[in-house]
Design a protein around this motif. Sequence first.
Motif, PDB file in Angstrom:
ATOM      1  N   PHE A  30      -9.734 -17.570 -32.487  1.00 19.29           N
ATOM      2  CA  PHE A  30     -10.495 -17.557 -33.786  1.00 19.29           C
ATOM      3  C   PHE A  30     -10.500 -18.859 -34.656  1.00 19.29           C
TER       4      PHE A  30
ATOM      5  N   GLU B 261     -14.008 -16.834 -31.631  1.00 19.74           N
ATOM      6  CA  GLU B 261     -14.385 -15.684 -32.842  1.00 19.74           C
ATOM      7  C   GLU B 261     -14.568 -16.690 -33.827  1.00 19.74           C
TER       8      GLU B 261
ATOM      9  N   ALA C  24      -9.396  -9.512 -37.892  1.00 14.35           N
ATOM     10  CA  ALA C  24      -9.078 -10.984 -37.422  1.00 14.35           C
ATOM     11  C   ALA C  24      -8.066 -11.641 -38.820  1.00 14.35           C
TER      12      ALA C  24
ATOM     13  N   TYR D  74     -11.230 -18.966 -38.798  1.00 12.92           N
ATOM     14  CA  TYR D  74     -11.536 -18.043 -39.994  1.00 12.92           C
ATOM     15  C   TYR D  74     -11.444 -18.931 -41.316  1.00 12.92           C
TER      16      TYR D  74
END
Length: 317
Positions: A128, A146, A294, A130
């Motif tokens: 991910f 992601e 997440a 983020y």
Amino acid sequence: MRYRKIALTAAAAGLMAVGFAAPSQAALTTFCDGVAADVTVPGDLVVAAGKSCELTNVVVNGNVTVRADANLLLDGATVNGNVRVLSNGFADVVGTSVTGTTTLSAAYGTYAEDSTLGNNVTATDSGFFYSVGTDHARSVTSTNGETFIESGWVTRNLATTGDTLTDVYDTVIEGTYSVTGAEQGGVLCLSEIDGDASFSGNGEILQIGASAPLTGCGYNAFGGNLSITDNSADVYVSDNVIRGDFNVSGNTGTVVAENNRVRGEDNSGAAASAAARSRSAVPSDVAADRKAEAKADAEARSEVASDAAEAAGPAFS
């Protein structure tokens, strides 16, 4: 403030720093395993495989590499170079400035908060990326990962291909926006996209504006065209301002397209008519749950990394 194990070593083959020369003219690379604060690293910084490094108010005058299974936590730091996060590596960047590129290669992931990433962010085959409250001075690109961006700013483009999902909230994208082949689709809420935006080949759910199924979402402003094509996802696109054309076609799931203000050509009418005959039930907490998951993953890895760095033992008494 106690300092942990920071090893400054003369550069070995393949680890030559370019920004600092000792009197002997040998370049230095700093290997970090532990905790340090209020220091300046004169050249490149490396977190060796499986190690954890936690730095506060530190300046790195070189590139940073987080090797396989390693962890790097930066708080209030400045990196005058690039950041690379390698296989199953993790970086947690808070209140930090990175002047160069940020690259994730098969990484566990990277979490950035209240930071400035001064060049392109590229994530490939990683868990991910983020980002919260962070400025991205160029483009953000993800492949097979992601992507979450919240309360941020992207000066150029956002493009994801083959992501599990791409969710963006309360963010300005000055360039184009493209989400292609996201297995779980994507959410775009309360954001401004200055260029063209496209969603194609995505699964499960796409929510663009609209007050449902995800609550707390809201309208977006699109400066160019908005294209939603060939998705198997259930599509909810409502209450947006679209200054260009609005194209909705080739989608096989439920499509709800309503109450959009379109200044260009609008061909969404047929899709909206079909949607009125068949609306599937999508849990309202789907996107909220995956966002929380997440963030929990990032927090858990960060906690483990901090404990490991603390356990490395003091470098100086």
